[in-house]
Design a protein around this motif. Structure first.
Motif, PDB file in Angstrom:
ATOM      1  N   UNK A 194      44.300  45.453  34.078  1.00 14.60           N
ATOM      2  CA  UNK A 194      45.502  45.411  34.920  1.00 14.60           C
ATOM      3  C   UNK A 194      45.490  46.559  35.924  1.00 14.60           C
ATOM      4  N   UNK A 195      45.052  47.723  35.474  1.00 14.38           N
ATOM      5  CA  UNK A 195      44.959  48.888  36.353  1.00 14.38           C
ATOM      6  C   UNK A 195      43.864  48.701  37.394  1.00 14.38           C
ATOM      7  N   UNK A 196      42.792  48.017  37.026  1.00 18.62           N
ATOM      8  CA  UNK A 196      41.653  47.845  37.923  1.00 18.62           C
ATOM      9  C   UNK A 196      41.869  46.751  38.968  1.00 18.62           C
ATOM     10  N   UNK A 197      42.662  45.762  38.636  1.00 20.59           N
ATOM     11  CA  UNK A 197      42.787  44.559  39.472  1.00 20.59           C
ATOM     12  C   UNK A 197      43.107  44.834  40.941  1.00 20.59           C
ATOM     13  N   UNK A 198      44.029  45.748  41.269  1.00 21.47           N
ATOM     14  CA  UNK A 198      44.312  45.996  42.687  1.00 21.47           C
ATOM     15  C   UNK A 198      43.122  46.544  43.469  1.00 21.47           C
ATOM     16  N   UNK A 199      42.118  47.040  42.758  1.00 15.29           N
ATOM     17  CA  UNK A 199      40.961  47.642  43.420  1.00 15.29           C
ATOM     18  C   UNK A 199      39.797  46.665  43.575  1.00 15.29           C
ATOM     19  N   UNK A 200      39.978  45.427  43.130  1.00 12.36           N
ATOM     20  CA  UNK A 200      38.928  44.424  43.241  1.00 12.36           C
ATOM     21  C   UNK A 200      38.990  43.731  44.592  1.00 12.36           C
ATOM     22  N   UNK A 228      31.014  41.068  42.257  1.00 15.51           N
ATOM     23  CA  UNK A 228      30.205  40.575  41.148  1.00 15.51           C
ATOM     24  C   UNK A 228      30.578  41.286  39.846  1.00 15.51           C
ATOM     25  N   UNK A 229      29.943  40.837  38.778  1.00 15.57           N
ATOM     26  CA  UNK A 229      30.307  41.302  37.439  1.00 15.57           C
ATOM     27  C   UNK A 229      30.085  42.789  37.228  1.00 15.57           C
ATOM     28  N   UNK A 230      28.948  43.308  37.654  1.00 14.72           N
ATOM     29  CA  UNK A 230      28.632  44.719  37.393  1.00 14.72           C
ATOM     30  C   UNK A 230      29.598  45.654  38.111  1.00 14.72           C
ATOM     31  N   UNK A 231      29.813  45.508  39.430  1.00 13.46           N
ATOM     32  CA  UNK A 231      30.783  46.410  40.067  1.00 13.46           C
ATOM     33  C   UNK A 231      32.202  46.232  39.543  1.00 13.46           C
ATOM     34  N   UNK A 232      32.570  45.007  39.154  1.00 15.31           N
ATOM     35  CA  UNK A 232      33.894  44.782  38.560  1.00 15.31           C
ATOM     36  C   UNK A 232      34.034  45.588  37.278  1.00 15.31           C
ATOM     37  N   UNK A 233      33.000  45.560  36.452  1.00 13.94           N
ATOM     38  CA  UNK A 233      33.048  46.272  35.178  1.00 13.94           C
ATOM     39  C   UNK A 233      33.089  47.779  35.370  1.00 13.94           C
ATOM     40  N   UNK A 234      32.426  48.277  36.388  1.00 13.67           N
ATOM     41  CA  UNK A 234      32.483  49.713  36.678  1.00 13.67           C
ATOM     42  C   UNK A 234      33.911  50.121  37.021  1.00 13.67           C
ATOM     43  N   UNK A 235      34.586  49.306  37.834  1.00  9.29           N
ATOM     44  CA  UNK A 235      35.981  49.580  38.192  1.00  9.29           C
ATOM     45  C   UNK A 235      36.866  49.517  36.948  1.00  9.29           C
ATOM     46  N   UNK A 236      36.628  48.513  36.089  1.00  9.62           N
ATOM     47  CA  UNK A 236      37.410  48.355  34.861  1.00  9.62           C
ATOM     48  C   UNK A 236      37.197  49.534  33.926  1.00  9.62           C
ATOM     49  N   UNK A 237      35.950  49.946  33.769  1.00 12.86           N
ATOM     50  CA  UNK A 237      35.633  51.054  32.859  1.00 12.86           C
ATOM     51  C   UNK A 237      36.328  52.348  33.310  1.00 12.86           C
ATOM     52  N   UNK A 238      36.302  52.620  34.605  1.00 14.40           N
ATOM     53  CA  UNK A 238      36.981  53.816  35.126  1.00 14.40           C
ATOM     54  C   UNK A 238      38.485  53.713  34.908  1.00 14.40           C
ATOM     55  N   UNK A 278      30.316  47.777  28.202  1.00 13.77           N
ATOM     56  CA  UNK A 278      31.238  48.863  27.846  1.00 13.77           C
ATOM     57  C   UNK A 278      31.100  49.130  26.357  1.00 13.77           C
ATOM     58  N   UNK A 279      31.036  50.384  25.989  1.00 12.00           N
ATOM     59  CA  UNK A 279      31.072  50.732  24.564  1.00 12.00           C
ATOM     60  C   UNK A 279      32.117  51.821  24.353  1.00 12.00           C
ATOM     61  N   UNK A 314      43.424  37.831  33.703  1.00 14.19           N
ATOM     62  CA  UNK A 314      43.499  37.331  35.074  1.00 14.19           C
ATOM     63  C   UNK A 314      42.901  38.373  36.013  1.00 14.19           C
ATOM     64  N   UNK A 315      41.749  38.047  36.595  1.00 10.63           N
ATOM     65  CA  UNK A 315      41.100  38.968  37.519  1.00 10.63           C
ATOM     66  C   UNK A 315      40.900  38.333  38.893  1.00 10.63           C
ATOM     67  N   UNK A 316      41.777  37.420  39.249  1.00  9.06           N
ATOM     68  CA  UNK A 316      41.750  36.845  40.594  1.00  9.06           C
ATOM     69  C   UNK A 316      42.233  37.922  41.559  1.00  9.06           C
ATOM     70  N   UNK A 317      41.414  38.337  42.538  1.00  7.16           N
ATOM     71  CA  UNK A 317      41.853  39.373  43.480  1.00  7.16           C
ATOM     72  C   UNK A 317      43.169  38.986  44.144  1.00  7.16           C
TER      73      UNK A 317
END
Length: 219
Positions: free
Chosen positions: A32-38, A43-53, A91-92, A209-212
């Motif tokens: 939820x915190x990451x979604x506004x930054x998508x 793609x999957x890898x950069x999305x996950x980096x944003x989510x992890x941060x 993510x671990x 829900x990760x629809x930009x």
């Protein structure tokens, strides 16, 4: 006499109910915190980096000091001198009781899913769930987590497609069961699978829900 709170198997591989709930909460709040930054088409890898941060920011806000969120986790064959990497978990996390044991972690594999997209939904199982089944990820662990980035609704269509693929691949007993939903999740489900032909691992599936926002506003 054993009580329900006493872990079975290897203690550092076990998770309590509170710890499982904490992982689900961090995943949902992090997304939820990451979604506004998508951005559209991310793609999957950069999305996950944003989510992890974002998860790390949420963890700090919540004052959680009993766990750490790590970056992409590389799996190595510790029994040999083979320099190749066996795989990379998106993510671990590690709780306090897992510190000091490199084999003990909470594995989260992230996949994009999309209503009506058989390729993405199939990959969620073939390149996500299957890595837990084969023991490539979380070998011997009690729990693993799948995080589904839903790019097109309805989520029920995605869940039905993933559930059907899991049942077809691993048998009816591996089917998904709906769990109590998190307020920031589209769906939370659970399924049990046989890992390496003998060990049972339970997978928690969290769909968010990760629809930009730019795309969501056009529908």
């Amino acid at each position: 006499m054993l009580t329900p709170d006493v872990p079975f198997g290897l203690p550092s591989f076990s998770l309590s109910g509170d710890q499982i709930a904490t992982v689900v909460d961090l995943l949902c709040k992090g997304c939820d915190e990451a979604k506004p930054h998508l951005t559209a088409g991310m793609l999957e890898v950069p999305t996950t980096i944003v989510v992890r941060k974002a998860m790390r920011r949420v963890k700090k806000k919540l004052g959680l000091t009993n766990l750490q969120i790590r970056g992409e986790h590389e799996l190595e064959d510790m029994a040999s001198d083979d320099p190749s990497i066996l795989g990379r978990i998106d993510i671990t996390l590690q709780f306090l009781h897992q510190f000091g044991d490199e084999d003990a972690y909470v594995a989260v594999e992230c996949k994009r899913v999309h209503a009506g997209d058989s390729t993405l939904n199939g990959s969620y199982v073939a390149k996500g769930v299957d890595r837990f089944v084969t023991g490539q990820y979380a070998a011997g662990h009690d729990w693993g987590f799948m995080l589904g980035y839903v790019l097109a609704l309805p989520a029920s269509t995605v869940v039905d497609a993933v559930d059907a693929r899991i049942r077809k691949t691993y048998g009816e007993s591996a089917g998904l069961t709906a769990e109590a939903a998190h307020s920031l999740a589209l769906a939370v489900l659970e399924g049990s699978l046989v890992q390496n032909g003998s060990h049972t691992i339970r997978l928690k599936h969290v769909f968010v829900d990760m629809v930009p926002a730019a795309l969501a506003n056009t529908t």
